[in-house]
Design a protein around this motif. Structure first.
Motif, PDB file in Angstrom:
ATOM      1  N   VAL A 175       0.865  -1.176   0.000  1.00  0.00           N
ATOM      2  CA  VAL A 175       0.000   0.000   0.000  1.00  0.00           C
ATOM      3  C   VAL A 175       0.901   1.226   0.000  1.00  0.00           C
ATOM      4  O   VAL A 175       1.713   1.404   0.903  1.00  0.00           O
ATOM      5  N   MET A 176       0.773   2.061  -1.026  1.00  0.00           N
ATOM      6  CA  MET A 176       1.686   3.192  -1.171  1.00  0.00           C
ATOM      7  C   MET A 176       0.951   4.369  -1.802  1.00  0.00           C
ATOM      8  O   MET A 176      -0.191   4.264  -2.249  1.00  0.00           O
ATOM      9  N   TYR A 177       1.637   5.508  -1.838  1.00  0.00           N
ATOM     10  CA  TYR A 177       1.170   6.665  -2.595  1.00  0.00           C
ATOM     11  C   TYR A 177       1.969   6.741  -3.886  1.00  0.00           C
ATOM     12  O   TYR A 177       3.192   6.545  -3.882  1.00  0.00           O
ATOM     13  N   GLU A 178       1.276   7.036  -4.996  1.00  0.00           N
ATOM     14  CA  GLU A 178       1.956   7.054  -6.291  1.00  0.00           C
ATOM     15  C   GLU A 178       3.004   8.158  -6.375  1.00  0.00           C
ATOM     16  O   GLU A 178       2.908   9.201  -5.721  1.00  0.00           O
ATOM     17  N   GLN A 179       3.976   7.907  -7.241  1.00  0.00           N
ATOM     18  CA  GLN A 179       5.108   8.809  -7.426  1.00  0.00           C
ATOM     19  C   GLN A 179       4.671  10.231  -7.767  1.00  0.00           C
ATOM     20  O   GLN A 179       5.220  11.210  -7.273  1.00  0.00           O
ATOM     21  N   ASN A 180       3.646  10.342  -8.618  1.00  0.00           N
ATOM     22  CA  ASN A 180       3.247  11.665  -9.104  1.00  0.00           C
ATOM     23  C   ASN A 180       2.495  12.490  -8.074  1.00  0.00           C
ATOM     24  O   ASN A 180       2.101  13.622  -8.343  1.00  0.00           O
ATOM     25  N   THR A 181       2.272  11.930  -6.865  1.00  0.00           N
ATOM     26  CA  THR A 181       1.594  12.691  -5.814  1.00  0.00           C
ATOM     27  C   THR A 181       2.585  13.430  -4.918  1.00  0.00           C
ATOM     28  O   THR A 181       2.169  14.149  -4.013  1.00  0.00           O
ATOM     29  N   LEU A 182       3.905  13.238  -5.151  1.00  0.00           N
ATOM     30  CA  LEU A 182       4.933  13.909  -4.353  1.00  0.00           C
ATOM     31  C   LEU A 182       5.323  15.210  -5.042  1.00  0.00           C
ATOM     32  O   LEU A 182       5.875  15.213  -6.136  1.00  0.00           O
ATOM     33  N   ILE A 183       5.043  16.323  -4.393  1.00  0.00           N
ATOM     34  CA  ILE A 183       5.250  17.642  -5.002  1.00  0.00           C
ATOM     35  C   ILE A 183       6.439  18.321  -4.329  1.00  0.00           C
ATOM     36  O   ILE A 183       6.370  18.696  -3.157  1.00  0.00           O
ATOM     37  N   PRO A 184       7.573  18.486  -5.052  1.00  0.00           N
ATOM     38  CA  PRO A 184       8.740  19.149  -4.446  1.00  0.00           C
ATOM     39  C   PRO A 184       8.422  20.595  -4.097  1.00  0.00           C
ATOM     40  O   PRO A 184       7.774  21.323  -4.856  1.00  0.00           O
ATOM     41  N   GLN A 185       8.884  21.029  -2.914  1.00  0.00           N
ATOM     42  CA  GLN A 185       8.718  22.412  -2.481  1.00  0.00           C
ATOM     43  C   GLN A 185      10.055  23.152  -2.496  1.00  0.00           C
ATOM     44  O   GLN A 185      10.147  24.278  -2.938  1.00  0.00           O
ATOM     45  N   SER A 186      11.098  22.521  -1.979  1.00  0.00           N
ATOM     46  CA  SER A 186      12.435  23.114  -1.969  1.00  0.00           C
ATOM     47  C   SER A 186      13.447  22.007  -1.780  1.00  0.00           C
ATOM     48  O   SER A 186      13.118  20.917  -1.308  1.00  0.00           O
ATOM     49  N   GLY A 187      14.677  22.258  -2.160  1.00  0.00           N
ATOM     50  CA  GLY A 187      15.712  21.244  -2.022  1.00  0.00           C
ATOM     51  C   GLY A 187      15.683  20.274  -3.178  1.00  0.00           C
ATOM     52  O   GLY A 187      15.154  20.542  -4.251  1.00  0.00           O
ATOM     53  N   GLY A 188      16.264  19.084  -2.967  1.00  0.00           N
ATOM     54  CA  GLY A 188      16.385  18.095  -4.035  1.00  0.00           C
ATOM     55  C   GLY A 188      15.048  17.598  -4.518  1.00  0.00           C
ATOM     56  O   GLY A 188      14.060  17.593  -3.789  1.00  0.00           O
ATOM     57  N   SER A 189      14.993  17.170  -5.761  1.00  0.00           N
ATOM     58  CA  SER A 189      13.759  16.661  -6.342  1.00  0.00           C
ATOM     59  C   SER A 189      13.904  15.213  -6.775  1.00  0.00           C
ATOM     60  O   SER A 189      13.103  14.703  -7.546  1.00  0.00           O
ATOM     61  N   ASN A 190      14.912  14.532  -6.264  1.00  0.00           N
ATOM     62  CA  ASN A 190      15.205  13.187  -6.744  1.00  0.00           C
ATOM     63  C   ASN A 190      14.113  12.180  -6.414  1.00  0.00           C
ATOM     64  O   ASN A 190      14.013  11.146  -7.049  1.00  0.00           O
ATOM     65  N   LEU A 191      13.281  12.479  -5.429  1.00  0.00           N
ATOM     66  CA  LEU A 191      12.191  11.576  -5.122  1.00  0.00           C
ATOM     67  C   LEU A 191      11.192  11.530  -6.262  1.00  0.00           C
ATOM     68  O   LEU A 191      10.373  10.622  -6.330  1.00  0.00           O
TER      69      LEU A 191
END
Length: 353
Positions: free
Chosen positions: A5-21
């Motif tokens: 059970v997970m959250y999809e990749q495209n639901t992670l919104i970078p705010q500041s710093g690295g975006s590698n996630l």
């Protein structure tokens, strides 16, 4: 075969710093920074085939890595972020790290999940994130990645249920959990008689328990939580929630009673991790709605349809449950019968004299 059970990749919104996630082929965790879990996101559940109790990075087989057996694979096709992955595609725990929910202040561990096609040379794609504990970050909340580390991580699967031998209240008196049947009736803590809609079970051998100590039961001695609470020793899986009444919870949280996982109550004396068992069978009891059962005189929850509980089911059990409750496929969690405190909240409660 467990459920992820997970959250999809495209639901992670970078705010500041690295975006590698948010990259699609990252294999190391250099994504330090702040992110938001999209407010419109919902968790996704799917099955993997695994020969042990751990999700590993299958690209790092033993002895160099943790994957000592067969690499985890999808059991059926699934579409994530517009990409359809086929049954048999490889599922890996790509990398992990720690973070802090900046909305609530709660610390957590995260794991990035990737899928790799069966054809040699196919690109490894990060498809989603798992938070531990599973409710550490909720849709709309912000979180900061404190530090990240690279490959060769593992995460074990949890169980949430009653141990064999537990006596459950019914209209005809107490009945051992292993003797209950679908269609039978249990008596809830409020005195209502409710039909059992589904029962699941899973047995763990001594080898499985020793390899994954978090599967050992929590044993509550008789009267550990008050007079006849429980009335005799009670064994539960560590994540199974118990209904507790405590004056301190009203003082701190405005609650007369609350659910908390059994493991949060461990005190080293009357409530302990029981590593003496050589084999154990855990049982799920599901009703139409989440409710409070009486087990060995102690109030405990019935099976709850949430992220953590779905992870514990075998493929066969999940498919059987889905045939009875098809709406589960789109559920991210139903309403609980009582408020639920997290382990760190219970720790704060215990600190109040």
């Amino acid at each position: 075969m467990p459920v992820l059970v997970m959250y999809e990749q495209n639901t992670l919104i970078p705010q500041s710093g690295g975006s590698n996630l948010n990259t699609t082929n990252s294999t190391t965790g250099d994504g330090n920074g702040t992110y938001q879990l999209s407010g419109s996101s919902s968790s996704v559940a799917f099955h993997v085939s695994d020969d042990d109790l751990f999700l590993d990075d299958g690209s790092f087989p033993a002895p160099a890595g943790n994957e000592a057996g067969v690499r985890s694979t999808l059991t059926s096709d699934i579409t994530l972020d517009g990409i359809t992955w086929e049954a048999g595609d490889f599922v890996d725990l790509e990398f992990g790290g720690t973070g802090t929910n900046t909305t609530t202040g709660q610390s957590f561990t995260y794991y990035m999940i990737s899928i790799d096609g069966q054809d040699p040379g196919e690109t490894v794609t990060n498809v989603g994130i798992i938070f531990v504990p599973s409710d550490a970050v909720l849709p709309g909340q912000f979180f900061t990645i404190n530090n990240s580390y690279s490959d060769n991580q593992s995460v074990s699967y949890d169980v949430l249920c009653f141990a064999n031998g537990t006596m459950i209240d019914t209209p005809n008196g107490e009945v051992a959990v292993e003797n209950l049947e679908v269609g039978g009736v249990v008596r809830t803590a409020s005195g209502s008689d409710v039909q059992i809609r589904w029962i699941g079970k899973r047995t763990f051998s001594s080898v499985e328990l020793s390899e994954n100590p978090k599967l050992y039961p929590i044993k509550l001695a008789a009267n550990a939580l008050g007079e006849n609470a429980p009335s005799r020793d009670l064994s539960l899986s560590p994540q199974h929630r118990v209904l507790v009444s405590d004056w301190r919870s009203e003082l701190l949280f405005g609650l007369n009673d609350f659910f908390c996982p059994a493991k949060a109550l461990v005190n080293g004396t009357s409530i302990v991790l029981d590593t003496s068992v050589e084999e154990i069978t855990y049982y799920h009891i599901m009703l139409d709605d989440h409710d409070v059962l009486v087990a060995n005189g102690q109030k405990c929850e019935s099976f709850y349809v949430g992220e953590q509980s779905l992870k514990t089911l075998s493929t066969e059990a999940y498919e059987e449950l889905l045939s009875i409750f098809p709406e589960i496929a789109k559920m991210s969690g139903t309403e609980t019968k009582a408020a639920c405190l997290k382990p760190y909240e219970v720790k704060a409660l215990k600190a109040v004299a």
